[in-house]
Design an enzyme around this catalytic site. Structure first.
Site, PDB file in Angstrom:
ATOM      1  N   ARG A 136      34.071 -16.161  44.908  1.00  0.00           N
ATOM      2  CA  ARG A 136      33.695 -15.291  46.038  1.00  0.00           C
ATOM      3  C   ARG A 136      33.729 -15.804  47.091  1.00  0.00           C
ATOM      4  O   ARG A 136      32.879 -17.010  46.957  1.00  0.00           O
ATOM      5  CB  ARG A 136      32.847 -14.410  45.842  1.00  0.00           C
ATOM      6  CG  ARG A 136      33.126 -13.055  46.799  1.00  0.00           C
ATOM      7  CD  ARG A 136      31.939 -12.012  45.727  1.00  0.00           C
ATOM      8  NE  ARG A 136      30.758 -11.744  46.395  1.00  0.00           N
ATOM      9  CZ  ARG A 136      30.348 -11.090  47.446  1.00  0.00           C
ATOM     10  NH1 ARG A 136      30.501  -9.628  47.256  1.00  0.00           N
ATOM     11  NH2 ARG A 136      28.920 -11.283  48.342  1.00  0.00           N
ATOM     12  N   THR A 140      33.622 -14.371  53.546  1.00  0.00           N
ATOM     13  CA  THR A 140      34.562 -13.440  53.760  1.00  0.00           C
ATOM     14  C   THR A 140      33.963 -12.219  52.242  1.00  0.00           C
ATOM     15  O   THR A 140      35.127 -11.137  53.173  1.00  0.00           O
ATOM     16  CB  THR A 140      35.973 -13.515  53.529  1.00  0.00           C
ATOM     17  OG1 THR A 140      36.167 -13.803  52.672  1.00  0.00           O
ATOM     18  CG2 THR A 140      36.320 -14.697  54.625  1.00  0.00           C
ATOM     19  N   ASP A 234      27.541 -10.168  31.796  1.00  0.00           N
ATOM     20  CA  ASP A 234      28.053 -10.628  31.993  1.00  0.00           C
ATOM     21  C   ASP A 234      28.703 -11.256  30.879  1.00  0.00           C
ATOM     22  O   ASP A 234      27.468 -12.756  30.382  1.00  0.00           O
ATOM     23  CB  ASP A 234      27.458 -11.744  33.362  1.00  0.00           C
ATOM     24  CG  ASP A 234      28.109 -13.074  34.034  1.00  0.00           C
ATOM     25  OD1 ASP A 234      29.368 -14.361  32.789  1.00  0.00           O
ATOM     26  OD2 ASP A 234      27.618 -12.975  35.044  1.00  0.00           O
ATOM     27  N   ASP A 237      27.888 -15.550  30.948  1.00  0.00           N
ATOM     28  CA  ASP A 237      26.650 -16.035  30.646  1.00  0.00           C
ATOM     29  C   ASP A 237      25.632 -15.557  29.203  1.00  0.00           C
ATOM     30  O   ASP A 237      26.020 -16.244  29.052  1.00  0.00           O
ATOM     31  CB  ASP A 237      25.336 -15.090  31.338  1.00  0.00           C
ATOM     32  CG  ASP A 237      25.455 -15.628  32.832  1.00  0.00           C
ATOM     33  OD1 ASP A 237      25.872 -16.826  32.929  1.00  0.00           O
ATOM     34  OD2 ASP A 237      24.470 -15.137  33.579  1.00  0.00           O
TER      35      ASP A 237
HETATM   36  N1  URA Z   1      32.282  -9.478  35.175  1.00  0.00           N
HETATM   37  C1  URA Z   1      31.883  -9.640  34.141  1.00  0.00           C
HETATM   38  O1  URA Z   1      31.119 -10.870  33.386  1.00  0.00           O
HETATM   39  N2  URA Z   1      31.152  -8.338  34.075  1.00  0.00           N
HETATM   40  C2  URA Z   1      31.138  -7.460  34.827  1.00  0.00           C
HETATM   41  O2  URA Z   1      30.960  -6.647  34.286  1.00  0.00           O
HETATM   42  C3  URA Z   1      32.531  -8.042  35.882  1.00  0.00           C
HETATM   43  C4  URA Z   1      32.703  -9.044  36.037  1.00  0.00           C
END
Ligand code: URA
Length: 242
Positions: A136, A140, A234, A237
């Protein structure tokens, strides 16, 4: 963000009576011809239940995610072209079968997509792998291409695009734009994905009607931070660091 009503269904072999099957939340149904959702089998739902569980330790998260990724790769390969191919068995009889046609490449969207590379290598020995890094842009808030490294002959290959989470669809859409700009026809791109949001499916499938998405599950929606819900948190992670 929209929240779909996720169907709760009896899950189990067809031959069992409904009252002998446990219920579970299965994938939201999507009406795009170019989206394949894996069959909602007891095995898949049980694997997803493990990786969705917040208390699953990293080792188990990796092991069970890899099993789902393997199912996605095997299904993805079903969408590649084949031709009739007859072989002779050791007892001298012919068997009328098939052989794969066309070269393939995997392209992972870093970093979570890299978790899917081994599953592809396990099925396709010596497959060429490329990488795309999209993040990202802080100014923007739009996805921005930071890096790509693709096989030189990518335009001649079928591409299995790898990213486990399809949230808004921004990164996957940008990745397909990159592949198209390198000469890969849209219809030769298959996007393999573990969990998708209905929003992400809609954006991707309507923007690229001749590409195909193969996903294990379409979830209910997105939260205010664009995490998939109920989701699994995530992915990168949990796979790499937690
Ligand atoms: N990326 C992730 O790892 N988890 C999500 O819920 C959305 C994008």
């Amino acid at each position: 963000m929209t929240e779909e009503v996720a169907p709760v269904k009896c899950v189990g072999p067809e031959y069992r009576a409904e009252d002998q099957k446990p219920t579970a939340t299965v994938s939201t149904v999507v009406n795009y011809d170019n989206v394949t959702v894996l069959p909602q089998t007891p095995q898949l739902i049980a694997l997803l239940s493990i990786i969705r569980n917040h208390s699953t330790a990293r080792g188990d998260f990796v092991f069970y995610s890899n099993r789902i990724i393997r199912l996605l790769v095997e299904e993805g390969l079903n969408h590649l072209p084949t031709v009739s191919h007859t072989v002779t068995t050791p007892v001298g009889r012919p068997y009328d079968g098939l052989s794969f046609q066309g070269k393939i490449a995997g392209v992972s969207i870093m970093r979570a997509g890299e978790a899917m590379e081994q599953g592809l290598r396990d099925c396709c020995r010596s497959v060429r792998i490329g990488k795309i890094l999209i993040q990202r842009d802080e100014e923007t808030a739009q996805p921005k291409l930071f890096y790509d490294k693709l096989p030189e002959d990518i335009a001649d290959r079928w591409v299995l695009l790898l990213d486990p989470m399809l949230a808004t669809g921004g990164s996957a859409i940008m990745a397909v734009d990159v592949l198209k700009s390198r000469g890969v026809p849209e219809e030769r791109i298959l996007f393999l994905n573990v969990l998708a949001s209905p929003e992400g499916i809609k954006s991707f499938a309507s923007k690229f009607p001749t590409s195909r998405v193969v996903t294990a599950f379409v979830d209910e929606g997105l939260d205010e931070k664009n995490y998939i819900i109920p989701g699994l948190g995530d992915f990168g992670d949990r796979y790499y660091t937690r």
